[in-house]
Write a protein that holds these residues in place. Structure first.
Motif, PDB file in Angstrom:
ATOM      1  N   GLN A  29     -24.042 -59.550  -2.252  1.00  0.00           N
ATOM      2  CA  GLN A  29     -25.382 -60.227  -2.548  1.00  0.00           C
ATOM      3  C   GLN A  29     -26.705 -59.534  -2.533  1.00  0.00           C
ATOM      4  OE1 GLN A  29     -24.450 -63.053   0.627  1.00  0.00           O
ATOM      5  NE2 GLN A  29     -23.866 -64.580  -0.639  1.00  0.00           N
ATOM      6  N   LYS A  30     -26.914 -58.628  -1.729  1.00  0.00           N
ATOM      7  CA  LYS A  30     -27.793 -57.602  -1.828  1.00  0.00           C
ATOM      8  C   LYS A  30     -27.905 -56.781  -2.936  1.00  0.00           C
ATOM      9  CE  LYS A  30     -27.928 -56.907   3.479  1.00  0.00           C
ATOM     10  NZ  LYS A  30     -28.055 -56.057   4.380  1.00  0.00           N
ATOM     11  N   SER A  31     -26.784 -56.436  -3.270  1.00  0.00           N
ATOM     12  CA  SER A  31     -26.857 -55.587  -4.682  1.00  0.00           C
ATOM     13  C   SER A  31     -27.381 -56.323  -5.861  1.00  0.00           C
ATOM     14  CB  SER A  31     -25.373 -54.831  -4.665  1.00  0.00           C
ATOM     15  OG  SER A  31     -25.056 -54.185  -3.650  1.00  0.00           O
ATOM     16  N   MET A  32     -26.803 -57.572  -5.763  1.00  0.00           N
ATOM     17  CA  MET A  32     -27.296 -58.521  -6.993  1.00  0.00           C
ATOM     18  C   MET A  32     -28.569 -58.682  -7.000  1.00  0.00           C
ATOM     19  SD  MET A  32     -23.937 -61.105  -6.642  1.00  0.00           S
ATOM     20  CE  MET A  32     -24.490 -62.139  -8.206  1.00  0.00           C
ATOM     21  N   ILE A  33     -29.393 -59.136  -5.728  1.00  0.00           N
ATOM     22  CA  ILE A  33     -30.830 -59.227  -5.828  1.00  0.00           C
ATOM     23  C   ILE A  33     -31.579 -57.979  -6.097  1.00  0.00           C
ATOM     24  CG2 ILE A  33     -32.694 -59.761  -4.215  1.00  0.00           C
ATOM     25  CD1 ILE A  33     -30.684 -61.195  -2.533  1.00  0.00           C
ATOM     26  N   HIS A  34     -30.879 -56.772  -5.761  1.00  0.00           N
ATOM     27  CA  HIS A  34     -31.694 -55.542  -6.095  1.00  0.00           C
ATOM     28  C   HIS A  34     -31.551 -55.130  -7.561  1.00  0.00           C
ATOM     29  CE1 HIS A  34     -33.131 -51.432  -5.511  1.00  0.00           C
ATOM     30  NE2 HIS A  34     -32.037 -50.927  -6.181  1.00  0.00           N
ATOM     31  N   THR A  35     -30.422 -55.572  -7.990  1.00  0.00           N
ATOM     32  CA  THR A  35     -30.098 -55.160  -9.506  1.00  0.00           C
ATOM     33  C   THR A  35     -31.162 -56.081 -10.439  1.00  0.00           C
ATOM     34  OG1 THR A  35     -28.108 -54.374  -9.217  1.00  0.00           O
ATOM     35  CG2 THR A  35     -28.600 -55.019 -11.247  1.00  0.00           C
TER      36      THR A  35
END
Length: 96
Positions: A29-35
């Motif tokens: 989820q963090k990676s999705m937000i960051h991306t």
């Protein structure tokens, strides 16, 4: 024969499936937000990529486990504040 093959394929798929830990889901989820934030910020990204990121960020459907709102809330972020900050920092804003 088709039913036997379907059953075999389903059995193989289930036996190879591993459960994700809460930590792994949060990291995704963090990676999705960051991306999504990087796609909105990066001037080299295509208009389509930016539009897809914008649509995901602005979507309010909490029924999806990987919606922007759920990704933020599961990681201790306020999605509405994050949208407000993003709108302030993007040239042209988020809501145009």
């Amino acid at each position: 024969m088709k039913n036997a093959t379907t059953h075999l394929v389903r059995s193989e798929q289930t036996s190879n499936t591993e459960a994700w830990s809460i930590q792994q889901i949060k990291q995704l989820q963090k990676s999705m937000i960051h991306t999504a934030l990087e796609e909105m910020r990066d001037g080299r990204k295509s208009l389509q990529m930016k539009q897809e990121a914008r649509d995901w960020i602005l979507e309010n459907n909490e029924a999806y486990p990987f919606s922007f709102v759920n990704c933020c809330e599961c990681n201790g972020l306020n999605p509405y504040r994050l949208r407000w900050l993003l709108n302030k920092t993007l040239l042209g804003g988020l809501y145009d």
